[in-house]
Structure formats: C-alpha cells, structure tokens
Scaffold this motif. Structure first.
Motif, PDB file in Angstrom:
ATOM      1  N   HIS A   1       0.833  -1.207   0.000  1.00 52.80           N
ATOM      2  CA  HIS A   1       0.000   0.000   0.000  1.00 52.80           C
ATOM      3  C   HIS A   1       0.864   1.251   0.000  1.00 52.80           C
ATOM      4  O   HIS A   1       0.552   2.235  -0.664  1.00 52.80           O
ATOM      5  CB  HIS A   1      -0.925  -0.005   1.215  1.00 52.80           C
ATOM      6  CG  HIS A   1      -2.059  -0.980   1.078  1.00 52.80           C
ATOM      7  ND1 HIS A   1      -2.395  -1.553  -0.123  1.00 52.80           N
ATOM      8  CD2 HIS A   1      -2.940  -1.480   1.968  1.00 52.80           C
ATOM      9  CE1 HIS A   1      -3.419  -2.357   0.033  1.00 52.80           C
ATOM     10  NE2 HIS A   1      -3.774  -2.338   1.316  1.00 52.80           N
TER      11      HIS A   1
ATOM     12  N   ASP B   1      -8.688   5.944  -9.491  1.00 51.66           N
ATOM     13  CA  ASP B   1      -9.442   4.735  -9.794  1.00 51.66           C
ATOM     14  C   ASP B   1      -8.493   3.564 -10.039  1.00 51.66           C
ATOM     15  O   ASP B   1      -8.629   2.501  -9.436  1.00 51.66           O
ATOM     16  CB  ASP B   1     -10.321   5.006 -11.022  1.00 51.66           C
ATOM     17  CG  ASP B   1     -11.382   3.949 -11.208  1.00 51.66           C
ATOM     18  OD1 ASP B   1     -11.069   2.953 -11.881  1.00 51.66           O
ATOM     19  OD2 ASP B   1     -12.492   4.118 -10.662  1.00 51.66           O
TER      20      ASP B   1
ATOM     21  N   VAL C   1      -6.529   2.505  -6.742  1.00 53.99           N
ATOM     22  CA  VAL C   1      -7.324   1.795  -5.735  1.00 53.99           C
ATOM     23  C   VAL C   1      -7.725   0.417  -6.255  1.00 53.99           C
ATOM     24  O   VAL C   1      -7.686  -0.579  -5.523  1.00 53.99           O
ATOM     25  CB  VAL C   1      -8.563   2.630  -5.340  1.00 53.99           C
ATOM     26  CG1 VAL C   1      -9.457   1.838  -4.410  1.00 53.99           C
ATOM     27  CG2 VAL C   1      -8.124   3.923  -4.682  1.00 53.99           C
ATOM     28  N   ARG C   2      -8.077   0.327  -7.528  1.00 56.17           N
ATOM     29  CA  ARG C   2      -8.428  -0.980  -8.093  1.00 56.17           C
ATOM     30  C   ARG C   2      -7.241  -1.934  -8.002  1.00 56.17           C
ATOM     31  O   ARG C   2      -7.395  -3.102  -7.671  1.00 56.17           O
ATOM     32  CB  ARG C   2      -8.861  -0.843  -9.551  1.00 56.17           C
ATOM     33  CG  ARG C   2     -10.300  -0.442  -9.710  1.00 56.17           C
ATOM     34  CD  ARG C   2     -10.672  -0.339 -11.173  1.00 56.17           C
ATOM     35  NE  ARG C   2     -11.846   0.509 -11.356  1.00 56.17           N
ATOM     36  CZ  ARG C   2     -13.100   0.065 -11.252  1.00 56.17           C
ATOM     37  NH1 ARG C   2     -13.323  -1.205 -10.978  1.00 56.17           N
ATOM     38  NH2 ARG C   2     -14.106   0.877 -11.415  1.00 56.17           N
TER      39      ARG C   2
ATOM     40  N   ILE D   1     -14.735   8.098  -2.511  1.00 59.93           N
ATOM     41  CA  ILE D   1     -14.381   6.829  -3.139  1.00 59.93           C
ATOM     42  C   ILE D   1     -15.395   5.791  -2.643  1.00 59.93           C
ATOM     43  O   ILE D   1     -15.626   5.686  -1.440  1.00 59.93           O
ATOM     44  CB  ILE D   1     -12.966   6.366  -2.732  1.00 59.93           C
ATOM     45  CG1 ILE D   1     -11.931   7.448  -3.045  1.00 59.93           C
ATOM     46  CG2 ILE D   1     -12.594   5.063  -3.439  1.00 59.93           C
ATOM     47  CD1 ILE D   1     -10.546   7.091  -2.551  1.00 59.93           C
TER      48      ILE D   1
ATOM     49  N   LEU E   1     -16.486   1.705  -2.618  1.00 62.39           N
ATOM     50  CA  LEU E   1     -15.964   0.372  -2.881  1.00 62.39           C
ATOM     51  C   LEU E   1     -17.027  -0.664  -2.538  1.00 62.39           C
ATOM     52  O   LEU E   1     -17.854  -0.439  -1.645  1.00 62.39           O
ATOM     53  CB  LEU E   1     -14.751   0.084  -2.005  1.00 62.39           C
ATOM     54  CG  LEU E   1     -13.478   0.894  -2.246  1.00 62.39           C
ATOM     55  CD1 LEU E   1     -12.430   0.457  -1.249  1.00 62.39           C
ATOM     56  CD2 LEU E   1     -12.996   0.683  -3.654  1.00 62.39           C
TER      57      LEU E   1
ATOM     58  N   TYR F   1     -12.617  -5.736   4.214  1.00 60.71           N
ATOM     59  CA  TYR F   1     -11.465  -4.844   4.089  1.00 60.71           C
ATOM     60  C   TYR F   1     -10.715  -4.808   5.410  1.00 60.71           C
ATOM     61  O   TYR F   1     -11.318  -4.622   6.468  1.00 60.71           O
ATOM     62  CB  TYR F   1     -11.907  -3.440   3.669  1.00 60.71           C
ATOM     63  CG  TYR F   1     -12.397  -3.424   2.249  1.00 60.71           C
ATOM     64  CD1 TYR F   1     -11.491  -3.407   1.197  1.00 60.71           C
ATOM     65  CD2 TYR F   1     -13.753  -3.479   1.962  1.00 60.71           C
ATOM     66  CE1 TYR F   1     -11.926  -3.425  -0.115  1.00 60.71           C
ATOM     67  CE2 TYR F   1     -14.196  -3.507   0.654  1.00 60.71           C
ATOM     68  CZ  TYR F   1     -13.264  -3.480  -0.381  1.00 60.71           C
ATOM     69  OH  TYR F   1     -13.705  -3.511  -1.683  1.00 60.71           O
TER      70      TYR F   1
ATOM     71  N   ASP G   1      -6.113  -1.878   4.655  1.00 61.74           N
ATOM     72  CA  ASP G   1      -6.810  -1.396   3.464  1.00 61.74           C
ATOM     73  C   ASP G   1      -7.464  -0.047   3.747  1.00 61.74           C
ATOM     74  O   ASP G   1      -7.402   0.875   2.943  1.00 61.74           O
ATOM     75  CB  ASP G   1      -7.892  -2.392   3.034  1.00 61.74           C
ATOM     76  CG  ASP G   1      -7.297  -3.728   2.634  1.00 61.74           C
ATOM     77  OD1 ASP G   1      -6.120  -3.733   2.215  1.00 61.74           O
ATOM     78  OD2 ASP G   1      -7.996  -4.751   2.757  1.00 61.74           O
TER      79      ASP G   1
ATOM     80  N   LEU H   1      -6.859   3.540   2.154  1.00 58.04           N
ATOM     81  CA  LEU H   1      -7.935   4.306   1.534  1.00 58.04           C
ATOM     82  C   LEU H   1      -7.962   5.735   2.078  1.00 58.04           C
ATOM     83  O   LEU H   1      -8.089   6.708   1.328  1.00 58.04           O
ATOM     84  CB  LEU H   1      -9.263   3.604   1.820  1.00 58.04           C
ATOM     85  CG  LEU H   1     -10.366   3.737   0.790  1.00 58.04           C
ATOM     86  CD1 LEU H   1      -9.871   3.367  -0.584  1.00 58.04           C
ATOM     87  CD2 LEU H   1     -11.540   2.874   1.192  1.00 58.04           C
TER      88      LEU H   1
ATOM     89  N   ALA I   1      -4.994   7.553   0.759  1.00 66.51           N
ATOM     90  CA  ALA I   1      -5.214   7.902  -0.649  1.00 66.51           C
ATOM     91  C   ALA I   1      -6.162   9.089  -0.741  1.00 66.51           C
ATOM     92  O   ALA I   1      -5.979   9.990  -1.564  1.00 66.51           O
ATOM     93  CB  ALA I   1      -5.788   6.698  -1.404  1.00 66.51           C
TER      94      ALA I   1
END
Lengths: 804, 141
Positions: free
Chosen positions: A396, A421, A424-425, A510, A512, A521, A525, A529, A532
C-alpha cells in the motif's frame, strides 16, 4: 572516521556474538556437585585425586572442572570416602532460559542499539546491554583445570563483563537523560571506578588462575576476598545507581525525560535488583539465595524491554521503522548466534582436532564470514520481513507513493479521478468501485456508477462527518461499521464510502464494494484508503488553485487589455478632435483679426462666441486626454515648491475671455498670504483651470467668482473658489469628484461638460498629497477648497516662532 | 522680417487658415498636403521654415522630418501636431525639429516660435558671413 567506527562496531559485535555462542556451548558441559547430605558431613580439608579443597565452597569450584556425570571420589580429613557424581549445572530449563535471556540481551544490543550508535545518547544503552548479554551467555565459566586457553579467555571475559556492568550502570544513572553536575565536579569518578573494576578483574584472574592451576588450601584464603570484593562492587554500585536514578527523577522537568528515566528505573528494579539483592547480596554473607535458580534469567528480560521503551519515548525514531529494523537485526543476531552454536557444537570438536588449527581460529573465521555476509544477508532478510510481516502495508505504501507521483502531473479532476481509480483498483481489487469528484458546480463520476448519482453520494458522505463509512460486516474493524450508508447505494453493491477532503469540506468520495465475495477490508486497506483520500484531496486542492490562478490571470489580462483599449480610444478621439478644434479657433481668429476684411460689431460678437466655444471645446478635449493619461499619473507627478497663488493667476488669465463673454468678474483675494507649497506645478494649472472653468460655468451672469488664498494652517495652505451658482444642492462632494459626475445643469448655462474637470482636479490634488473639498456657501453658491501641503522648509518647523 | 515658409498639413481648413495668418505676418507661404508633396517642394525651392504636421497620410511627419534632414535641407522645422505627446516631442527634436507645438496652438504662441526660429537663422547667417576669429563678439550678447 564513520566508516572505521562502523567497521569497528561490526567486528566487535561479531566477535562478541561468537564468544557468546562459544561460551553458551561451554555452559552445556558445566557441572556442579549435587545437593547431597553426605557432602555436609565431610570434614575439611578434602581431596579429589591430587587436588585438595579446604572449604565446601572451594570443593564446589573444584568439582566444576570435571564433565557432568563424572563420579568423584572425595576423601575427607578423617579418611572417609564419598563418591558423588557431578551433575549438569544447568538443567534443560536453565539452558533454555539462559539461552533465551542472553540472546534477547544481545539481540537488542546488536539489533536495536548498535545500528543507532551514531545517534547521541544511544551508546550508553549499548554498552550496558552488550556486556550484560555476554555475561549471561558466559555465566559460570571459570579458569579450567585443563588450562584450555579459549575457556580461560571466556572466563576472563565473563569477569570483565561482570565488573564493567555496575560501572556502566552507575554512569548511565549519572548521564541520562542529562549529565549530572557531579560528573563535572568530579571528572575522575567514572575513570576511577573503571580502574577499580579493572583492578578487581585482575585480582580475580590472578587468584582463580593460581587456584585452578593447582588447587590447594594454600591458595584458598585468596579466593574469598576476591569474590567478596567483586560481589560487593556489584551490589554497591547498583544500589548507588538506583538511588541516583530515584533522586534525579524528581529534578527532571520534562515529562518525556521523566518517562524515560522511569522506564529505566522500572527495568532495573524488576530486571536486575532481584539478582543483585536476592542472590548476590545473600551470597556475600554466606546465606542461601532468596530466589529460585534461573528465575533471574526471565526477570532480566525487563531490562532490554525498558531500554527500548526509553529510546522509543525519545520520539525521534519512527515506530514502524523501529519495529521493522529491530525485527530485522534481532533476527540477524539470533541467526548468527544459531549459526555459531551449530557450528560450535557439531563441528567445534572437529575443528579443534584439525592439526595446526588453534581453537581461537574458529571465531575469527566465523567473524570474517559473518562480516562479509552481513550486508547481503541484511538486505535479503529486510525484503523477506517487509514482504512477510508488512506485506499489505508495504504494498500500500508503494501504491501511495506511485499515486502521489502520478497525481502530481494530473491537470484536471477527471485525470485525477482516473489515476485514483486505477491505483485503488490495483491495491484493493474491489468488485465495484466509483470515484465521485466535485468539479466547480458540477460533479464528475468515474467507475461503476451512473452519472446523476454525484450530488446524492456527496450528500450521503457528508452524513458521516467526513469519516469513512462502512456497512456492517464489510471490514475487520467492527467499531468503524454502521448503518449510515443509504440503502440504494448498498443495493448498487457499495459497502465503503471514503470521503476526500479538500480545503472546503468534502470534495469527493471513493466508493468500494465486494458484493459477491464478501471479502472484508482489513485495517491496512482502510488506512490506505484514508491516506489515498488525503493525497487526492491535496492534489485536487492544488489543481483547483492552479485553475483559479490561471482564470484570474486571464481575467486580469483581459481587463488590462480593455483598459488599454479604452485609454487608446480616448486618446485617439481627443487627438482627432483637435484638428477641427484648431480649424474653428484659427479661422475665427483670422476673421477677428481682420484678415478677411473689416467686420461690424455683431459679426465681432458672434466670432467671439465661436472663439470662446472653441477654447472651451479644446479644454474638454484636454480633459479627455488627461483622463486617458491618468492611469499612470502617479508616476508622472513631479513635486516642486512654488508660491501658492501662481497657478491661480495663470488660470485667471486663461479663463478671462470666457468669463468676460459671460460677464463674470474673476477676483483673487489674499494673494499676499500665499506661501510656498509643494506640488506639481504643471498639473496644478490643470487643477486651477478646471476649478475656475467649473465656477464660471455654474455662476450666474453678472456675478463674481472669488478665489481666496487662506492663511496657512497645520502644514497646509488652502485656496477657496467661490461661485454664485446654485450650490451643491445636497449632492455628495465625493460623488461630485467621481469620474463622470456632473452637477445639476446650471440654469445660467446651457453648456454641458463631460464632468471630467472636477475628477481630474481631485485626482491630481490627491496625488500631490493635498485635498479638494466642496461645500455650500452660507450666502449661496458653492465653495471649492483646494489644500496643498506647505513646502518642506516651512512644514518641518510648524508653529515654532523665534523666541527672540 | 520676410521669410519663405512651407506649411505641411493634410487638412485644407487648417492649411488655409495657417497660410493666411502667415501671409498676414508678411511671409511668403507655400503649402503641401502630404509628406511626398512636401519633400518635392523642399527639393525645388529652399524654405526658411517648414511648419510640419505629424499625422500625414502616406509618409508620416517624422519620416518627412528625417528625410529632410538626410537631404541636407537647410530649412528649420517647427512641428505642429494634434498628437502632442511627450514621446512624439522627444522623437521630433531628436530628428532635428527646432520646436514642437500642439494644435490648436494660439497664433501668438506660433508667431513667437516662428520669429524665434527666423531670428536664430539670421544670427547664424550673420556669424557665418562676418569675418572674425570668434563669431560671438561680433554678434554681441
């Protein structure tokens, strides 16, 4: 210098670890006499073969020289014989605990502190833990009966470590976290203690080596005092050290430092005090130990832990890095010890039997090998640790770095959304995902969400106070989860909403979802996130700023262009007007001067009107030009001193024909009061002509326009222009001086100006540091008051009359 | 003092009014409505003074001024223009103009400027004609 030091430390650590491993191996073969009632009944001196012992203590020393399991035949003074088998001194538990304790000490010293020796204040920790761990690994090794040089050296090393420990501890108590004043007053203190410790080691070495070379009651009396002195040294200095810590802790003002010392104090209180006070102290007085065997090995682990905490509380080390690196070096140190143990235990004998290969060659070969392999081993281990224990965080972190770099080149929100996008994907592999960004007054959606959802999603994210929102059973952190994600978003498959924070609240979200797999998650994670989100928020803010700056620059450029066009236009119009104005003025003048023959009175009067109107037209054109130049007038003002009435006289002359045409009398009063003032002489003509022109325009026919020079007052000289017109009629003077303002049309004049004259006059007077005011005169008409600052030579000494 | 003047202006009204005025002062006057015409006239006849407008069709006044000076024209040039900016004045004086007036200049002002020029020419002519080690003592203060 730094390199040499580094090499020195690597060599020292390698040798230390080697000796520790060899010593530990040797501890496996240490023996002792069991607790046997038969031994208590012996009458001393006793003998074992050729060796004799005068006390039970020396008998025990002596017995350690035979391997475990040896059946010793002990003859006492009365001729009675006892057969006692020696036993392994450390049982399995003892061996494990000793190995564990020593390894932890050495691993912390070598793994945690040695790599940080270049930092101030780290050395003192290293120099306690390293000898401490070494002494544990070498515990109980004395000078051997068989005269083995390696074992003799290890025994010496243990004595040295034990003697050095209390000195370094007392020193730590005196220098941590700040150097105590007593060290400056008594610089000899620590060196003296060092010399004492060295003396003790020398004394013990001498006594032991003599005793074990030929154990005999003759040498016995020397053993007791040497051991006693060493124990006393340890107990004494440790007691003093703890007392010093306890006293100093109260004088520390910084909470952080108190915390650190408290950790050390507790570490020593728990880890070392029992050993010192429950084992060594009773031993000093010949009493049985007050704690079970080997328990001290477990308790001692509090010391390295406390040391680590004391350093971590310093807060100058990144905790995550500490954990990773400590794990790394700890593993490395343990691996080295393991290698040495295996090599030592299984091949040591074989190495020893190689002809011509002295026993001390082994540690040197191992040390060199370890030194050569250290760096690649460390790198490989580091990679392994990061991948194994910190895999997610590691990946990460790298994704975040890449995201940050990629976003730095994103020029608009759409690009940023695409980059986010993809990142994160790649990192979280969600089944469905969408990024919603606020872009000006609109929203922009990328990913698995139809357009039109934008505002709805942003509003939904606002409900969570800007925190991440997670549906129940979607993460590994139940305390984060709640029911605040709207049902229709859940139906679209989204279980996580991470808001993106910009400068003014939430700028995006965002989304998910893992609808099918229901994979949860992890906290890593979610941390990713959130990070990010912060990164994107920062970049969106940057993009927004960039756009605003660009738009503003463009707007300003356009405005400047428009302004320039306007000025150019005004200038062009004014210039173009001057040609016909010249035609009017010149033609009228030619006629008046009789160039085309004689004229009758009526013709002369009409021509005068034409000439006067032409002059007026010319002034209006001048004003237009002045306005177009006014933009950068500030730079054109040139200040000089001149007598206040002078420009007024000029203006009176210039306006005389116009006034005469209207039958208006122009008067100047109080000219003798005029003082030198400071202003722009040329611009002042514009000012006065415009003010008089205005006055003549509005005053009635047959009246008088009076210019009155006022006495100087408070550094300014005022000149008043009074007309007999309609006055201000309640108009705001400030508005009157505005760009295209104009007073009410004068009933006495059908002429209309552009209203620029007063604006030009006010602007110039203002630029000269003066002021222009307008007011109604009590007896009717308007009064314009123009104030200019007095010349510097006058205003610098205001109101200071010569007393003589 | 009689002198020969050339008035260069594209506006016939101005040109006419100015020419009448100058004749009234007693000078011989010719007019030109463009730069090219002015250069041609100056080539054919030598003038004492040229009153030059700057905003001319075709060749600009400043260009005319430069060509006149390049062609060693002995006439003094007084610029009389509607575009009275400082930049123009500086440029005109740099290219050899004797004086710079803005329209609509008062006739009195114009007369003074013309007389000043002619007087200077006369004195310069005197100092060139009269013998003497130094020009100054002969002319006097």
């Amino acid at each position: 210098m730094g390199l040499l030091r580094g090499i020195g430390i690597v060599v020292l650590c390698t040798l230390g670890l080697t000796f520790a491993a060899l010593g530990y191996r040797h501890q496996w073969t240490l023996s002792e006499l069991p607790e046997d009632p038969a031994l208590e009944e012996l009458s001393y001196p006793v003998s074992i073969g050729d060796y004799r012992a005068g006390t039970s203590e020396s008998l025990r020393f002596l017995a350690e020289s035979w391997p475990p399991g040896t059946r010793l035949l002990i003859l006492d003074a009365d001729g009675e014989a006892v057969v006692v088998p020696t036993v392994r001194r450390l049982g399995t538990a003892g061996l494990i605990l000793t190995g564990l304790g020593g390894t932890v000490f050495l691993a912390v010293a070598v793994g945690f502190f040695a790599p940080r020796l270049h930092r101030r204040g780290i050395g003192r920790f290293f120099w306690i833990l390293f000898p401490y761990g070494l002494s544990i690994m070498l515990g109980g090794i004395f000078f051997p009966r068989d005269g083995s040089a390696l074992v003799a050296f290890l025994g010496f090393l243990q004595l040295a470590c034990l003697a050095a420990l209390p000195v370094t501890f007392l020193r730590l108590a005196l220098v941590f976290p700040q150097r105590a004043a007593i060290l400056d007053r008594a610089r000899w203190l620590i060196p003296l203690l060092g010399v004492a410790a060295a003396g003790l080691v020398a004394w013990q070495t001498l006594v032991f080596s003599r005793y074990f070379r030929g154990p005999d009651p003759v040498h016995e009396p020397a053993l007791g005092p040497a051991l006693g002195a060493a124990d006393l040294f340890i107990v004494g200095l440790t007691t003093i050290g703890v007392a010093v810590f306890a006293v100093r802790i109260r004088k520390l003002e910084l909470t952080r430092e108190r915390d650190q010392v408290r950790w050390l104090l507790w570490g020593f209180a728990i880890g070392a005090a029992p050993y010192v006070f429950l084992r060594t102290l009773p031993d000093l007085f010949g009493l049985p130990a007050l704690m079970p065997d080997h328990a001290d090995r477990l308790i001692e682990l509090a010391i390295p832990l406390a040391f680590i905490m004391a350093v971590v509380r310093h807060q100058f080390l990144d905790i995550d890095v500490i954990i990773r690196r400590s794990l790394l070096y700890g593993l490395l140190a343990s691996a080295l010890i393991g290698v040495y143990l295996v090599t030592g235990i299984f091949f040591g004998q074989w190495f020893g039997e190689v002809p011509g290969l002295a026993p001390w060659v082994l540690p040197i070969i191992l040390g060199l090998g370890a030194g050569a392999g250290f760096r690649p081993l460390r790198a490989a281990l580091g990679r392994w640790i990061d991948r194994t224990f910190f895999k997610l965080a590691h990946d990460h972190d790298r994704t975040l770095d890449r995201l940050d770099r990629a976003l730095a080149s994103a020029g608009d929100p759409a690009e940023a959304a695409a980059v986010l996008d993809e990142a994160v994907r790649g990192a979280l592999v969600p089944e469905v995902m969408a990024v919603v960004l606020r872009d000006a007054d609109d929203t922009r959606i990328s990913g698995d969400l139809a357009s039109g959802w934008g505002d709805y999603v942003l509003r939904a994210a606002g409900v969570g106070h800007g925190l991440v929102m997670a549906a129940p059973r979607s993460t590994s952190l139940p305390e984060l989860e709640g029911d605040d994600i709207p049902l229709d978003l859940l139906e679209e498959g989204f279980v996580i909403l991470q808001p993106l924070h910009g400068d003014d609240g939430i700028v995006g979200v965002i989304l998910l979802g893992n609808r099918q797999t229901r994979r949860r998650y992890l906290d890593q994670d979610l941390a990713f996130l959130a990070a990010a989100g912060r990164v994107v928020g920062r970049h969106l803010h940057r993009i927004d700023l960039m756009r605003k700056v660009a738009a503003e620059t463009l707007a300003r450029r356009r405005l400047a262009e428009l302004d320039r066009l306007k000025s150019d236009f005004l200038a062009q119009v004014a210039h173009d007007l001057r040609t016909p104005v010249s035609g009017i003025a010149w033609s009228a003048r030619n006629l008046l001067d009789g160039l085309a023959g004689d004229l009758n009175d009526d013709q002369v009067r009409y021509l005068d009107s034409i000439r006067s109107s032409g002059a007026h037209l010319n002034r209006l054109v001048d004003n237009l030009l002045e306005i177009s130049r006014m933009e950068n007038a500030r730079g054109r003002i040139t200040l000089a001193d001149f007598d206040a009435p002078v420009p007024w006289n000029d203006a009176l002359g210039a306006l005389a024909p116009q006034a005469a045409a209207k039958n208006v009398t122009l008067e100047l009063e109080g000219a003798e009061l005029g003082q030198p003032v400071r202003g722009d002489r040329d611009k002042m003509v514009e000012v006065t002509v415009n003010l008089l022109d205005n006055a003549v325009k509005y005053t009635g026919p047959g009246t008088t326009v009076t210019v009155t020079v006022q006495p100087p007052d408070e550094g300014f000289q005022a000149v008043e222009v009074r007309d007999r017109g309609p006055g201000l009629r309640g108009q705001d003077p400030a508005r009157l001086f505005g760009r295209f303002a104009q007073g009410e049309p004068s009933p006495h004049s059908s002429r209309k100006g552009f209203g620029l004259g007063l604006h030009i006059a006010a602007t110039y007077v203002d630029l000269m540091g003066g002021s222009l005011d307008a007011a109604d005169h009590p007896d009717g008409g308007a009064v314009f008051t123009c104030r200019l600052p007095l010349a510097a030579s006058l205003s610098s000494v205001p109101d200071q009359g010569d007393p003589s | 003092m009689k002198a020969s003047l050339l008035i260069v202006d594209d506006d016939p009204v101005l040109s006419h009014a100015l020419a009448d005025r100058c004749r009234h002062w007693g000078h011989e006057v010719a007019t030109a409505a463009s730069g090219e015409e002015a250069l041609g006239a100056a080539e054919k006849q030598s003038f004492d003074l040229i009153v030059l407008d700057l905003g001319l069709p075709g060749l600009s006044g400043l260009d005319v001024l430069e060509r006149l000076k390049a062609a060693d024209c002995t006439a003094d040039v007084v610029v009389l223009t509607a575009h009275g900016s400082l930049d123009n004045a500086v440029e005109a004086v740099k290219r050899g103009a004797e004086d710079f007036l803005t329209k609509p200049a008062d006739f009195d002002l114009l007369e003074r400027a013309v007389d000043r020029c002619l007087e200077r020419r006369r004195l310069a002519h005197l100092s060139a004609v009269l013998p003497g080690p130094e020009g100054a003592p002969v002319i006097g203060p």
